[in-house]
Design an enzyme around this catalytic site. Structure first.
Site, short mmCIF file in Angstrom:
data_model
loop_
_atom_site.label_atom_id
_atom_site.label_comp_id
_atom_site.label_asym_id
_atom_site.label_seq_id
_atom_site.Cartn_x
_atom_site.Cartn_y
_atom_site.Cartn_z
CE LYS A 190 30.84 -35.00 11.61
NZ LYS A 190 29.54 -34.52 11.06
CD GLU A 263 23.00 -20.89 19.04
OE1 GLU A 263 22.02 -21.34 18.39
OE2 GLU A 263 23.64 -19.88 18.70
CB CYS A 297 18.48 -23.73 18.19
SG CYS A 297 19.50 -22.39 17.53
CD GLU A 395 15.61 -28.06 20.65
OE1 GLU A 395 15.81 -26.96 20.13
OE2 GLU A 395 16.51 -28.85 20.98
#
Length: 526
Positions: A190, A263, A297, A395
């Site tokens: 996906k 992750e 990231c 973040e």
């Protein structure tokens, strides 16, 4: 305040051929009539339409995948790697086409799309060369040397559910799917709807290179509709995305005891040591912070600069940031492209605006650039960012970095580690040995010395992943393939059983076995 410049040739001039879009759309596992329209982040205008998958489509995809997987797993690993050996050269020959696809669906600069291309080509080639050896049965030491023979076998998990993010859709889809397939699995994948075309493109290419049709299937749709069947049918789950999303997935699959790798997010620090080369470090910091407009990231969001070098480094870094070229061209001129989603632009703006309101100082950037494209935001450098600001701890995932001054190594290590995340870090120094000693104290899955992120990430022979809230498991290295397998131990006993012969009492046998421990130690057998 000077703003970053814009390339003179700023507009995206090429479009994807409709025949290509239609062919890719036909690869979506969907039997319904519903579709999704994909807008280009560069312009906001629609450029592709793809079918949407339903929950029933996902279940049917699993049925087909399980059938294909049985035949695929029966092939020797040396046969399974052949499509991927062909892939590397074919990618090179068709790189302009896939670079266009990546840019148009993500809005990133072409130089950053090139990093995705390189990742897929090199990572898949790495595993294609090594998978047969990694998966080969291995002899292990038995309990009784010469009498117990042990073999370690690797079996595929079955059907892997892989959920890939929108920021690096080509790389973080194909480069994980390749080892999963080579290990003998099938994959239900996906991707994010906005960025599904690059995954469909490489799937289409691999099928033309010999990959069986139903082995890798792509489903497209809303997680609320297809998320549950995707996870409920999986034998293993691989996810790259937010920490919030990873936590939800772990909770969902835990009752079935299904293994997973995650992750997740990062608030990655960069440490500039007092002996760092100012020019090299400043240029490296631009790439470390603003690759893919900070939607990476492992990009740097916090920068700690030693007080002895601060007044020389910061002005030079800010000068380079102000001189960056932003643009939408399908060429290598632009140094930074667009954000991908409106929600991301809003999140970046919110972080910066709140920080400025509460006392942060903007040294470069600090505002959206709708004159270039609807989702552009200037590369932004801030100081005076305090711990109570969202920008400090959370973040941002955009082109924003905050700079802090530090005095000594103990202080900077404590500040670098003062986060719930632990994905990536960067250390800059003229003395790599000193940098390695500092790196070992940082709580991050990867630490780069004199580079922002690529040195560790692209070293495919070494594992990559996060500590703390930045993830579970690793990609790359042996673990990046073996995590997609079930390990089995097969041990056979020869000549002598693990109990005393009829003619020997258990006391005598026990003494013999105990004495054997000392003998094996002396002879270094154990």
């Amino acid at each position: 305040m000077a703003s970053p410049t814009v390339p003179a040739e700023g507009a995206a001039e090429r479009e994807l051929p409709q025949t290509l879009i239609d062919r890719l759309a036909s690869r979506v596992a969907s039997g319904g009539a519903d579709t999704a329209t994909i807008p280009s982040p560069f312009t906001g205008e629609p450029f592709a339409t793809v079918p949407i998958s339903t929950a029933d489509d996902v279940r049917k995809a699993y049925e087909r995948a399980r059938e294909a997987q049985r035949a695929w797993a029966a092939l020797p690993a040396g046969e399974r790697v052949k499509p991927f050996l062909r892939l590397a050269e074919t990618l090179v020959d068709r790189r302009e086409e896939i670079l266009d696809v990546i840019q148009l669906e993500t809005g990133k600069a072409r130089r950053h799309a090139m990093e995705e291309f390189l990742d897929v080509a090199l990572c898949s080639l790495y595993y294609a060369r090594r998978a047969p050896k990694l998966l080969k049965p291995k002899r292990r030491q038995g309990m009784m040397p010469g009498l117990t023979r042990v073999q370690e076998l690797r079996h595929p998990k079955g059907v892997v559910a892989l959920i890939a993010p929108w920021n690096y859709p080509f790389a973080l889809g194909a480069s994980d799917i390749a080892p999963a397939l080579m290990a003998g699995n099938a994959v239900i994948h996906k991707p994010d709807t906005q960025t599904c075309l690059s995954s469909l493109w490489v799937l289409d290419l691999l099928i033309s290179l010999g990959l069986p049709e139903d082995l890798w299937q792509i489903v497209v749709g809303d997680p609320a509709e297809i998320g549950d069947p995707l996870l409920e049918e999986a034998d293993y789950v691989s996810f790259t995305g937010s920490t919030r999303g990873g936590t939800a997935i772990a909770a969902k699959v835990a009752p079935r005891l299904v293994a997973y790798s995650l992750e997740l997010g990062g608030k990655n620090p960069m440490i500039v040591m007092p002996d760092a080369d100012v020019e090299r470090t400043a240029r490296g910091a631009v790439r470390a912070c603003f690759t893919n407009a900070g939607q990476l990231c492992i990009s740097i969001e916090r920068m700690y600069v030693h007080e002895d070098i601060y007044d020389r480094f910061v002005p030079r870094f800010v000068e380079l940031v102000k001189g960056m070229k932003l643009g939408t061209g399908l060429d290598f001129d632009a140094e930074m492209g667009s954000l991908t989603y409106r929600r991301q632009l809003e999140a970046v703006s919110r972080h910066v605006d709140q920080a400025v309101k509460e006392g942060a100082t903007v040294l470069a950037g600090g505002k959206a650039r709708p004159d270039i494209g609807p989702l552009f935001y200037e590369p932004t450098v801030l100081t005076d960012v305090s711990g109570d600001m969202d920008l400090c701890a959370n973040e941002t995932f955009g082109p924003v970095v905050s700079i802090y001054k530090y005095r000594d190594e103990d202080e900077v290590v404590a500040r670098a580690n003062d986060t719930a995340y632990g994905l990536n870090a960067s250390v800059w120094t003229k003395h790599p040995a000193r940098g390695r000693r500092l790196a070992a104290r940082i709580q991050a899955g990867t630490v780069n010395i004199n580079d922002g992120y690529g040195a560790a990430y692209a070293s495919y022979d070494s594992p990559m992943g996060g500590m703390k809230q930045s993830g579970v498991g690793r990609r790359h290295g042996a673990e990046g393939l073996l995590k997609f397998t079930e390990v089995q131990t097969v041990a056979s006993q020869h000549f002598m059983d693990l109990e005393p012969p009829a003619a020997i009492g258990y006391d005598t046998f026990a003494g013999f076995m105990a004495s054997g421990i000392k003998l094996m130690k002396k002879l270094h057998i154990k």
